[in-house]
Enzyme design. Sequence first.
Site, short mmCIF file in Angstrom:
data_model
loop_
_atom_site.label_atom_id
_atom_site.label_comp_id
_atom_site.label_asym_id
_atom_site.label_seq_id
_atom_site.Cartn_x
_atom_site.Cartn_y
_atom_site.Cartn_z
N TYR A 1 0.85 -1.19 0.00
CA TYR A 1 0.00 0.00 0.00
C TYR A 1 0.88 1.24 0.00
O TYR A 1 2.08 1.17 0.26
CB TYR A 1 -0.97 0.01 1.19
CG TYR A 1 -0.32 0.34 2.52
CD1 TYR A 1 -0.26 1.65 2.98
CD2 TYR A 1 0.22 -0.65 3.33
CE1 TYR A 1 0.34 1.96 4.20
CE2 TYR A 1 0.81 -0.37 4.55
CZ TYR A 1 0.86 0.95 4.97
OH TYR A 1 1.45 1.26 6.18
N CYS A 2 0.26 2.38 -0.32
CA CYS A 2 0.95 3.67 -0.31
C CYS A 2 -0.05 4.74 0.14
O CYS A 2 -0.97 4.44 0.88
CB CYS A 2 1.55 3.98 -1.68
SG CYS A 2 0.33 4.17 -2.99
N HIS A 3 0.10 5.95 -0.35
CA HIS A 3 -0.82 7.02 0.03
C HIS A 3 -2.08 7.01 -0.84
O HIS A 3 -3.19 7.00 -0.33
CB HIS A 3 -0.13 8.38 -0.07
CG HIS A 3 -1.04 9.52 0.22
ND1 HIS A 3 -1.51 9.80 1.48
CD2 HIS A 3 -1.61 10.44 -0.60
CE1 HIS A 3 -2.31 10.84 1.42
NE2 HIS A 3 -2.39 11.25 0.17
N GLY B 1 -2.38 4.98 -3.97
CA GLY B 1 -2.54 3.77 -4.78
C GLY B 1 -1.64 3.74 -6.00
O GLY B 1 -1.47 2.69 -6.62
#
Length: 103
Positions: A67-69, A71
């Site tokens: 995951y990230c901030h 996507g």
Amino acid sequence: MGLFDWFARRPGLAEGLETWKSTPGAVLLDVRTPEEYRAGHIPGAQNLPLDRLSAASAPAGAPLFVYCHSGARSAQARRILERAGRTVTDLGGLMGYRGPLEA
């Protein structure tokens, strides 16, 4: 593959986290920068920034959840790791996440 197919391949973050927790040996990777990670990350996540990501840097043999901030970086991470033969689930971004975060 169309735009809607891309979205269909990604579980919701809450659903994906439940799958991560119930998958033996699975690893949750936060592919944001170290600064973003320190500001708040999902409990149990390991930080492996996208700019340092390679198949060799990811834990060997484990199913990976990324995951990230927003996507965007998690989608890039999935492509990098899948090309290397890794099993990866892209959880997208934290933007709508309302669960607990660790700092």
